[in-house]
Design a protein around this motif. Structure first.
Motif, mmCIF file in Angstrom:
data_model
loop_
_atom_site.group_PDB
_atom_site.id
_atom_site.type_symbol
_atom_site.label_atom_id
_atom_site.label_comp_id
_atom_site.label_asym_id
_atom_site.label_seq_id
_atom_site.Cartn_x
_atom_site.Cartn_y
_atom_site.Cartn_z
ATOM 1 N N PRO A 369 83.862 50.246 -22.639
ATOM 2 C CA PRO A 369 83.025 49.391 -23.486
ATOM 3 C C PRO A 369 81.825 48.784 -22.763
ATOM 4 N N SER A 370 81.903 48.675 -21.429
ATOM 5 C CA SER A 370 80.763 48.100 -20.690
ATOM 6 C C SER A 370 79.515 48.976 -20.839
ATOM 7 N N ALA A 371 79.702 50.274 -21.067
ATOM 8 C CA ALA A 371 78.548 51.162 -21.258
ATOM 9 C C ALA A 371 77.768 50.779 -22.514
ATOM 10 N N PHE A 372 78.443 50.087 -23.417
ATOM 11 C CA PHE A 372 77.805 49.598 -24.646
ATOM 12 C C PHE A 372 77.141 48.250 -24.384
ATOM 13 N N SER A 373 77.906 47.335 -23.806
ATOM 14 C CA SER A 373 77.387 45.965 -23.671
ATOM 15 C C SER A 373 76.354 45.824 -22.542
ATOM 16 N N ASP A 374 76.362 46.737 -21.574
ATOM 17 C CA ASP A 374 75.382 46.637 -20.484
ATOM 18 C C ASP A 374 73.969 46.953 -20.959
ATOM 19 N N ALA A 375 73.835 47.821 -21.961
ATOM 20 C CA ALA A 375 72.513 48.174 -22.511
ATOM 21 C C ALA A 375 72.714 48.522 -23.976
ATOM 22 N N TYR A 376 72.581 47.505 -24.831
ATOM 23 C CA TYR A 376 72.865 47.756 -26.249
ATOM 24 C C TYR A 376 71.970 48.852 -26.825
ATOM 25 N N PRO A 377 72.569 49.750 -27.622
ATOM 26 C CA PRO A 377 71.752 50.748 -28.331
ATOM 27 C C PRO A 377 71.147 50.083 -29.574
ATOM 28 N N ASP A 378 70.315 50.834 -30.306
ATOM 29 C CA ASP A 378 69.770 50.297 -31.567
ATOM 30 C C ASP A 378 70.851 50.324 -32.653
ATOM 31 N N TYR A 379 71.694 51.374 -32.628
ATOM 32 C CA TYR A 379 72.724 51.555 -33.658
ATOM 33 C C TYR A 379 74.051 51.952 -33.013
ATOM 34 N N ALA A 380 75.149 51.579 -33.664
ATOM 35 C CA ALA A 380 76.473 52.016 -33.190
ATOM 36 C C ALA A 380 77.286 52.492 -34.389
ATOM 37 N N VAL A 381 77.795 53.719 -34.287
ATOM 38 C CA VAL A 381 78.645 54.258 -35.355
ATOM 39 C C VAL A 381 80.067 53.758 -35.131
ATOM 40 N N LEU A 382 80.593 53.080 -36.127
ATOM 41 C CA LEU A 382 81.906 52.444 -35.981
ATOM 42 C C LEU A 382 83.008 53.463 -36.302
ATOM 43 N N PHE A 383 83.390 54.242 -35.273
ATOM 44 C CA PHE A 383 84.448 55.234 -35.509
ATOM 45 C C PHE A 383 85.805 54.559 -35.719
ATOM 46 N N ALA A 384 86.018 53.407 -35.041
ATOM 47 C CA ALA A 384 87.277 52.664 -35.234
ATOM 48 C C ALA A 384 87.060 51.659 -36.379
ATOM 49 N N TRP A 385 86.633 52.151 -37.538
ATOM 50 C CA TRP A 385 86.221 51.273 -38.646
ATOM 51 C C TRP A 385 87.364 50.412 -39.167
ATOM 52 N N LYS A 394 84.150 40.697 -31.404
ATOM 53 C CA LYS A 394 84.071 40.865 -29.960
ATOM 54 C C LYS A 394 82.641 41.175 -29.506
ATOM 55 N N GLU A 395 81.936 41.923 -30.334
ATOM 56 C CA GLU A 395 80.599 42.398 -29.962
ATOM 57 C C GLU A 395 79.506 41.693 -30.758
ATOM 58 N N GLU A 396 79.704 40.406 -31.014
ATOM 59 C CA GLU A 396 78.715 39.734 -31.886
ATOM 60 C C GLU A 396 77.328 39.675 -31.247
ATOM 61 N N LYS A 397 77.273 39.744 -29.917
ATOM 62 C CA LYS A 397 75.959 39.690 -29.245
ATOM 63 C C LYS A 397 75.107 40.930 -29.565
ATOM 64 N N PHE A 398 75.793 42.028 -29.893
ATOM 65 C CA PHE A 398 75.070 43.264 -30.257
ATOM 66 C C PHE A 398 74.212 43.012 -31.494
ATOM 67 N N ARG A 399 74.832 42.415 -32.502
ATOM 68 C CA ARG A 399 74.125 42.064 -33.740
ATOM 69 C C ARG A 399 72.997 41.076 -33.462
ATOM 70 N N ALA A 400 73.367 40.066 -32.633
ATOM 71 C CA ALA A 400 72.392 39.010 -32.321
ATOM 72 C C ALA A 400 71.175 39.610 -31.609
#
Ligand code: SAM
Ligand code: TMP
Ligand code: ZN
Length: 415
Positions: A369-385, A394-400
């Motif tokens: 998961p650090s590969a996500f939070s270290d450099a947020y992408p523009d979009y994330a596909v929620l496979f674990a929907w 957990k990842e509210e900073k991504f939205r922010a």
């Protein structure tokens, strides 16, 4: 299975009642959904035709072709049931319910089929109650043992059940979660239940619900491990066929929408009102009718086209997209949609055993998961929907930071 001159499937024999199974969706050549790979293992990856049909007689929805169980469950099985806080809480509640309501006699005994890493039985073990997990995947069985859980490394079937009965006596409760629909040998399974269950005992199982898949469009729940797709109607027919009675069924909020079934010996327990309500709901919704299955098949194709269209558009606009979660479901959707690293360069997952591997079928790399939070992408596909709430919190900073989530069940949506 019989095929016509073009090699198309003309039906297979129902594993429950020997009736004819009529195919309604084909998700193409697919791998085993938990068969995560290292790069050198890509060549020669196992594939089979992932297609589903319904029995004309008992309505049981099932795979047209199946993968031998030894290829699915082994010492390298990647799924760990304790991987999410939601699952740990759910199975603790299940265990506490059994302790308070069913395991109250002088020396009660509970057996779990497919105990995995001990997520449910660890609470039973802590309470000092006699129990046994039957679990063929050695690596997860060892994780359960490390939690003080008694585990027999075996596939549950009639022979295993007879051996357990001989060694431990009858079981007051036999439990299975996300496991009973994995067992293709249903006749042997039920002979085993018959050998092991006490006269007034209950067989309880919680499994993906057909209506969630068909009406809720959770088509990614279709993969090699899920041999059956249960409804209250088809489980009732199955129980009767093998000499038992379905006495209870209720919705539970797991994996996007499951049902918990309770089976007993005929007349041993009073059927519940919620079972009647669910059966009536399925009838009214025409859940097991050919037109419903045909509509599902068309909707699956629409979701594929919408998702690939959106990802292609984002790529062309120079946006960055990653996948979040590498559940078995993600293998179905990425393989079926033909998603490659030019659309989704990698997915992240919290399971250590999946990280550093490639997703089966589509071969997208799995990173922590650090590969996500270290450099947020523009979009994330929620496979674990099905874990949307837990992950988004957990990842509210991504939205922010301006990031957007993409869902594809029940339809493609940017959140
Ligand atoms: N019960 C856990 C849960 O609900 O999260 C684990 C479910 S996991 C998807 C399915 C488990 O069933 C795997 O650990 C697998 O090894 C086990 N399994 C598959 N076939 C089985 C069989 N015939 N008897 C016992 N366990 C089996
Ligand atoms: P499941 O839906 O079959 O339980 O699988 C969920 C997958 O998602 C599993 O591989 C663990 C992963 N996951 C994360 O990576 N992060 C999370 O916060 C959660 C809840 C799950
Ligand atoms: Zn049938």
């Amino acid at each position: 299975m019989t095929t016509n001159s073009e090699g198309q499937s003309m039906g297979t024999k129902c594993r429950v009642c020997d009736g004819r199974v009529v195919e309604f969706v084909d998700l193409g050549d697919q791998p085993t959904a938990n068969g995560f790979l290292l790069p050198h293992e890509v060549e020669g990856e196992f594939r089979f035709r992932l297609a589903v049909g319904a029995c004309e007689d008992c309505t049981m929805v099932q795979l047209m072709e199946e993968v031998p169980q030894e290829l699915r469950y082994h010492a390298g099985y990647r799924y760990q049931a304790s991987g999410s806080a939601g699952h740990r809480k759910h199975f603790r509640t299940d265990a506490e319910w059994f302790l308070a309501n069913e395991l109250t006699g002088p020396d009660p005994f509970i057996v779990e089929i497919g105990c995995n890493d001990g997520v449910m039985l660890s609470t039973i073990a802590e309470a000092g109650i006699r129990h046994l997990g039957v679990e063929p995947s050695g690596n997860v069985a060892d994780l359960a043992r490390a939690k003080g859980v008694q585990v027999l490394s075996a596939f549950f079937d009639a022979d295993t059940a007879a051996a357990v009965r001989g060694a431990h006596g009858a079981a007051d409760v036999i439990f299975g979660a996300n496991t009973i629909c994995h067992i293709a040998h249903v006749e042997s399974l039920f002979r085993g239940i018959d050998a092991l269950l006490s006269d007034n005992g209950i067989f309880v199982f919680e499994e993906p619900y057909l209506a969630t898949i068909i009406e809720g469009m959770a088509f990614d729940q279709i993969y090699d491990e899920h041999v059956f797709y249960f409804s209250a109607g088809s489980v009732r027919a199955m129980a009767e066929r093998f000499g038992f009675e379905l006495v209870h069924a209720e919705h539970i909020d797991m994996h996007g929408g499951e049902v918990r079934y309770t089976i007993a010996r005929p007349g041993a327990r009073t059927p519940s009102a919620s079972l009647d309500a669910l059966l009536a709901e399925e009838e009214a919704g025409k859940l097991s009718e050919p037109l419903t299955f045909a509509r599902f098949g068309r909707n699956v194709e629409r979701i594929r086209d919408d998702l690939v269209g959106l990802l292609t558009h984002l790529r062309d606009q120079g946006k960055t997209v990653v996948g979040y979660g590498a559940p078995g479901k993600s293998s179905t959707v990425t393989t079926y949609c033909g998603i490659t690293t030019d659309l989704i360069p990698f997915v992240v997952d919290s399971t250590p055993g999946k990280q550093g591997h490639l997703l089966p079928g589509s071969h997208l790399p799995v990173r922590p998961p650090s590969a996500f939070s270290d450099a947020y992408p523009d979009y994330a596909v929620l496979f674990a929907w099905n874990h949307a709430e837990e992950i988004m919190a957990k990842e509210e900073k991504f939205r922010a930071a301006g990031g957007k989530w993409i869902r594809f069940v029940p339809e493609v949506e940017v959140l």
